[in-house]
Design an enzyme around this catalytic site. Structure first.
Site, PDB file in Angstrom:
ATOM      1  CD  GLU A 196      39.243   3.943  69.011  1.00 23.06           C
ATOM      2  OE1 GLU A 196      39.238   4.919  69.788  1.00 23.06           O
ATOM      3  OE2 GLU A 196      40.049   3.834  68.060  1.00 23.06           O
ATOM      4  CD  GLU A 319      39.316   4.099  64.068  1.00 18.74           C
ATOM      5  OE1 GLU A 319      40.274   4.735  64.576  1.00 18.74           O
ATOM      6  OE2 GLU A 319      38.140   4.189  64.467  1.00 18.74           O
TER       7      GLU A 319
END
Length: 515
Positions: A196, A319
């Site tokens: 991220e 995810e």
């Protein structure tokens, strides 16, 4: 629910019968020899240093009274083995870009503590580190997927970690590994180059990260791993298609094997709602975000197709899952939540989407393994329960490494307050010995759906089936009632002359296996 004598109200009976009547959905399943294989890594998992996922979840320590193997609780090991867990991602998540791997090797008494700045501000003692994780993966028969620190680490630190776990010859890091008790390298293939990076990994622009990625990937040496390293770039947040565009455009394709994608399912970002105490409006909203995965995978794949028409770079959804408000009375930074039939719906439709897009999607990692977000298991001291999500994963494991069978159908609609969603989700596959499996989900909160499959292109004798269903969407397993929701035999189907007809109850998951 108050019972109504429908025979006293014949008109009401007609109205109710009409309201639950659904048109039959016709499904054609093709035996396409050119269809892709469903990569077993689509059924992967994710364990982060977050809340009680590692400490108190996976890892209880070797001195614990809870039966364990090298500190990892045995009941969880057996549960994950039963899932045939193919790959496990660690140590994060956001935690990865604050983790310095050398803090977690060597004698326990020499390991420094660390403050987990992302998740609750708790102090960890680094008792669970690289050896613990990689040895656990060996016990599980799962591939390890290491997420490396790009946000606060260095190229040298990353290169040293690769050398430590993969090099069999003489070198400083290989010799350090031997000093700490491991002669043979683990041969780790899968590596995340940060996590991220658009957010907790450093709030970077995609252009900046693409250049940084190129630098780190250049120094990722193969060493002795015959299959080569598999480098996964930190990918887009949900529908940030520009991020994927820049990665595919600016990173030389010989430096990259996979691009990640993260997307969670919730009521709305600012108000995720309770994990158990939710109404149909909140359920419908959650399923809207879950089903958006179809659009996300399609559009990100189209961008990848533009730059990589041969499909050599793979889409990694590392995810995904449901995300709600934490359980009342728990640390808000621990992300502990219960797991209901709503989560079973999320799991079923998500896995069907990944299966059906297996030409480009080659890995997915449910967030997370235990005690965090949409976990497959929850623990309380020595007790452990398996969640509805666990049971969906267990039912669907038959698709691992099987050939996709393309499905074509017009899904009936699940309508709520003027909005509609496709009510039925389906994927199918044929395994290496020719056994056919069909997974079907009906997300409608009120209505059953009748589905008929055209299987005239297959030579089949019949089917066995199991179903996951319960009385209410809010139903869940608890430590007092751990088997409230478990799969059971499904018989509401007929198979004759190549036609399979079945009725899916509201919010149910069914998996059929040919005889």
């Amino acid at each position: 629910m108050k019972k109504i004598n429908l025979f006293r109200f014949p008109l009401l009976f007609l109205v109710l019968s009409f309201s639950t009547l659904q048109a039959q959905t016709s499904v054609v399943i093709s035996n396409d020899v050119d269809a892709p294989v469903i990569n077993r890594n689509i059924y992967g998992h994710f364990a982060e240093h977050l809340g009680r996922c590692i400490y108190g979840g996976l890892y209880v320590g070797e001195d614990s009274e809870i039966p364990n193997t090298d500190g990892v609780r045995n009941d969880l090991i057996e549960a994950l083995k039963n899932l045939q867990i193919p790959i496990l991602r660690w140590p994060g998540g956001c935690f990865a870009d604050t983790y310095h791997w050398k803090d977690g090797i060597g004698p326990q008494e020499d390991r420094p503590t660390i403050v987990n700045q992302w998740w609750g501000g708790v102090t960890e003692d680094n008792s669970f580190g690289t050896h613990n994780f990689l040895n656990l993966c060996e016990v599980l028969g799962a591939e390890p997927y290491l997420a490396a620190n790009i946000g606060s680490g260095t190229v040298q630190e990353f290169a040293d970690w690769i050398q430590y776990v993969n090099h069999s010859g003489e070198s400083p890091m290989a010799n350090l590994r031997r000093e700490y008790g491991r002669e043979k390298p683990w041969g780790v293939k899968y590596w995340g180059v940060g996590n991220e990076m658009w957010g907790c990994g450093g709030n970077m622009t995609p252009e900046y990260y693409a250049n940084l990625y190129r630098q780190y990937a250049t120094f990722m040496t193969n060493w002795d791993n015959e299959t080569g390293l598999y480098r996964i770039a930190s990918g887009a947040n949900v529908d940030d298609y520009h991020w994927t565009e820049v990665i595919m455009r600016d990173v030389p394709h010989h430096l990259i094997e996979g691009v990640a994608l993260h997307s969670y399912s919730f009521v709305e970002w600012g108000d995720k709602g309770d994990a158990v105490d939710f109404n149909e409006a909140q359920y419908f909203s959650t399923m809207q975000t879950a089903l958006k995965m179809e659009e996300l995978v399609t559009k990100h794949s189209e961008i990848m197709d533009k730059y990589d028409p041969k499909g050599e770079i793979e889409l990694i959804v590392d995810e995904w899952g449901g995300w709600y408000d934490v359980q009342e009375g728990t640390n808000p930074g621990f992300l502990y939540q219960q797991n209901t039939m709503r989560d079973a719906m999320i799991a079923g439709v998500s896995l069907n989407i990944f299966n059906n897009h297996s030409k480009r999607v080659k890995m997915a990692n449910l967030a997370q393994t235990v005690n965090v977000l949409q976990a497959v298991a929850l623990t309380d001291g020595a007790k452990m329960i398996l969640t509805p999500t666990y049971h969906v994963m267990e039912m669907y494991k038959v698709h691992q490494d099987a050939q996709l069978l393309p499905v074509e159908f017009d899904a009936p609609e699940y309508t709520f307050e003027g909005e509609s969603l496709p009510a039925v989700s389906i994927s199918a596959s044929k395994d290496s010995i020719g056994v056919l499996h069909i997974s079907a989900v009906n997300i409608d909160a009120e209505n059953e759906n009748e589905v008929e499959f055209d299987l005239s292109g297959f030579d089949l004798d019949g089917f066995n089936a199991e179903i996951l269903v319960s009385e209410t969407l809010q139903d869940h397993n608890t430590f007092d009632d751990p088997e409230k929701i478990t799969p059971s035999e499904f018989k509401d189907f007929k198979f004759k002359k190549g036609r399979l007809k079945m009725t899916l109850p509201p919010f149910s998951v069914v998996v059929l296996e040919s005889k």
